[in-house]
Design an enzyme around this catalytic site. Structure first.
Site, PDB file in Angstrom:
ATOM      1  N   ASP A 140       0.679  -1.025  -0.214  1.00  7.31           N
ATOM      2  CA  ASP A 140       0.056   0.159   0.066  1.00  7.31           C
ATOM      3  C   ASP A 140       0.861   1.220  -0.120  1.00  7.31           C
ATOM      4  O   ASP A 140       1.873   1.294   0.623  1.00  7.31           O
ATOM      5  CB  ASP A 140      -0.823  -0.102   1.136  1.00  7.31           C
ATOM      6  CG  ASP A 140      -1.788   1.078   1.161  1.00  7.31           C
ATOM      7  OD1 ASP A 140      -2.920   1.065   0.379  1.00  7.31           O
ATOM      8  OD2 ASP A 140      -1.990   1.822   2.266  1.00  7.31           O
ATOM      9  N   GLU A 161      14.699 -15.804   0.049  1.00  7.02           N
ATOM     10  CA  GLU A 161      14.959 -16.781   1.044  1.00  7.02           C
ATOM     11  C   GLU A 161      13.939 -17.943   1.151  1.00  7.02           C
ATOM     12  O   GLU A 161      14.103 -18.944   1.584  1.00  7.02           O
ATOM     13  CB  GLU A 161      15.090 -16.164   2.373  1.00  7.02           C
ATOM     14  CG  GLU A 161      16.219 -15.213   2.503  1.00  7.02           C
ATOM     15  CD  GLU A 161      16.220 -14.498   3.716  1.00  7.02           C
ATOM     16  OE1 GLU A 161      15.684 -14.919   4.816  1.00  7.02           O
ATOM     17  OE2 GLU A 161      16.860 -13.452   4.024  1.00  7.02           O
TER      18      GLU A 161
END
Length: 559
Positions: A235, A287
């Protein structure tokens, strides 16, 4: 009357094979799902109320996910469902790592993601890093700790100006109207410092100059990645970092360009240090197994600046606001599509197309110029044209039903802070957030079983209910179903785009994607289409006998 003005006679040579310009955009063979994805936005409070309290909930989303799978989507993006006082539709977050009881529990969220996985649907969640709720424990601690404290350093507190500090630190204005600053009270009741909120006063901005804020949001990212979310829609992704010294700004509160105030100069948006934040986030996502993504809600112009958010080491996607706000005008739309593909291709990123979301008037209303029938016709045509464009697509819940905005919500039932802060001068966004109609013969059209939802539905929405549209071959729902299935089957999202040469100076949008020709009539006169097989049409008469009426779109395989 339509905006488009005829620039040249409609093409009439049906027997002549159309000519196309050199490809503006070439097909790609990158199989990363997000390069050609269809992502469906769920606004949880208005999707489906399963427990009968008038509010949509996570269990309601889970119960209806099979309906979304039927649309051949790749993922859902869920607007905030976190703990929140709901002063701004959940974008005022009080706890980023829990579910608001209104929506259910973390166990309900896990059930939702498990069901989505069974159906082959990925789950993207909303992240709100620019600001939180004034009810967030971090902000409460900041108010208690006082000036100069580590707690206050998590937010943007400043002393006021003037002899007694009674004026705000600068002249910035809130997106929702009024000043972007609110003054605090000290423990003894005397006026204290001011804090910054680019949105509602209940939404204090974080201080992204503070490494502790970075660490907090990395913790939040990992919390949801560990719960198997596929990524994050970020956002106000352009607003996190503010210019040193917080200088005054005489331009628009949203930072978009205006006369004398170019958007790149806005001190509260688009600062270069933001990009290091997203480089770090991209490395965090890397990751984890799977193709996790970041999508930027960044209101940045021009497009040549926006693409800085989607370079290879930052965001994967960014909303295309130029396309979202396009007028019903072929020349302007053609220019936006051209500029978009050129800009995003320059950084090897997909263009992301969108026509509606929870912050704007639905396109069935916006394109209609106060005529609902014209609005729906144009919405169907615009949607079909969008679904043929190469790149990613975002859909907003209910647009597949052809829902318009609810324009007649009583003032006392409106909840958008924009309406409240402007005293009704700006009507706000409630009209696009009305609960969905699922079943025509049930209370509240199947949204829930209570005496009323959190916002009222129009009385005539029974005609737009999903169960009614499912059995109508010409319904908007079945238009979306067939077009989305064809889009996937024909790999249009991974496809190409070449403009049709004969239509370039007309009120017709016409292009070739792979071997599919797409024609949309944005003018006032009938247009003719080349000989070929109609494989999709916005209306039953689209392309019939080689004629395309105004406000229609057609996909054809050329003979």
């Amino acid at each position: 009357m339509p905006n488009a003005v005829s620039l040249a006679p409609a093409v009439s040579a049906q027997s002549v094979a159309p000519a196309f310009h050199e490809p503006l955009h070439t097909a790609h063979d990158d199989d990363a799902w997000w390069r050609s994805s269809v992502i469906y936005q769920v606004y949880p409070r208005s999707f489906r109320d399963l427990n009968g309290d008038g509010q949509g909930d996570l269990a309601g989303i889970t119960a209806e996910l099979h309906q979304l799978a039927d649309l051949s989507i790749d993922a859902i993006w869920m607007s905030p469902f976190y703990t929140s006082p709901q002063r701004d539709g959940g974008y005022d977050v009080a706890d980023y790592c829990d579910v608001d009881p209104m929506f259910g529990t973390l166990d309900d969220f896990d059930k939702l993601t498990a069901r989505a996985s069974e159906l082959g649907i990925k789950v993207i969640v909303d992240l709100v890093p620019n600001h939180c709720s004034s009810e967030h424990p971090l902000f409460k601690a900041a108010l208690t700790a006082g000036p100069g404290s580590d707690e206050r350093a998590m937010f943007i507190f400043r002393d006021g100006t003037g002899p007694d500090g009674s004026n705000p630190p600068n002249n910035w204005q809130s997106h929702f109207g009024g000043s972007a600053w609110t003054r605090t009270l000290n423990d003894d009741g005397t006026p204290g410092q001011w804090y910054l909120h680019l949105f509602d006063s209940s939404q204090p901005d974080f201080n992204w100059d503070n490494p502790a804020v970075h660490a907090e949001f990395e913790r939040i990212l990992r919390f949801w990645l560990d719960r198997n979310v596929t990524g994050f829609r970020v956002d106000v992704a352009h607003a996190l970092v503010k210019a040193d010294g917080l200088p005054d700004w005489g331009g628009r509160p949203d930072g978009c360009s205006s006369d004398g105030y170019p958007g790149h100069a806005a001190p509260m948006f688009g600062q270069k240090e933001i990009h290091d934040i997203y480089r770090r986030w991209r490395s965090v996502l890397a990751e984890y197994d799977g193709d996790r993504i970041l999508c930027a809600e960044a209101s940045i112009d021009p497009l040549s600046r926006l693409v800085n958010w989607v370079r290879h080491d930052q965001m994967h996607q960014a909303f295309n606001f130029a396309y979202l706000h396009h007028p019903w005008n072929a020349a302007e739309l053609r220019g936006i599509i051209t500029d978009s593909l050129q800009a995003f291709d320059s950084v090897n990123a997909p263009t992301t197309w969108v026509l509606s979301n929870h912050d704007v008037t639905r396109h069935a209303t916006r394109l209609g110029e106060n005529n609902p029938e014209v609005g729906l016709d144009r919405a169907r045509a615009a949607s079909l044209a969008m679904l043929a464009l190469p790149g990613g697509v975002y859909l907003y819940q209910g647009e597949e039903l052809g829902l318009p905005d609810h324009l007649d919500i009583p003032d006392e039932q409106r909840q958008d802070p924009t309406f409240i802060r402007t005293g009704g001068e700006r009507v706000g966004r409630d009209g696009s957030r009305v609960p969905l109609p699922w079943r025509a013969d049930e209370p509240h059209y199947g949204f829930g079983s209570t005496s009323g939802g959190w916002l009222p539905q129009p009385e005539d929405w029974y005609t737009l209910a999903r169960d009614v549209q499912q059995t109508d071959p010409d319904s908007t729902l079945n238009l979306y179903r067939s077009a989305l299935a064809l889009r996937k089957q024909l790999r249009l999202g991974a496809g190409s785009l070449s403009w049709a040469a004969d239509y370039m100076d007309t009120d017709i949008i016409a292009f070739l994607n792979n071997d599919v020709m797409v024609i949309m009539n944005m003018g006032e006169s009938d247009a003719y289409v080349p000989s070929g097989t109609v494989i999709a049409g916005s209306h039953a008469d689209a392309g019939a006998e080689g004629v395309l009426a105004p406000n229609r779109c057609v996909w054809i395989k050329l003979n």
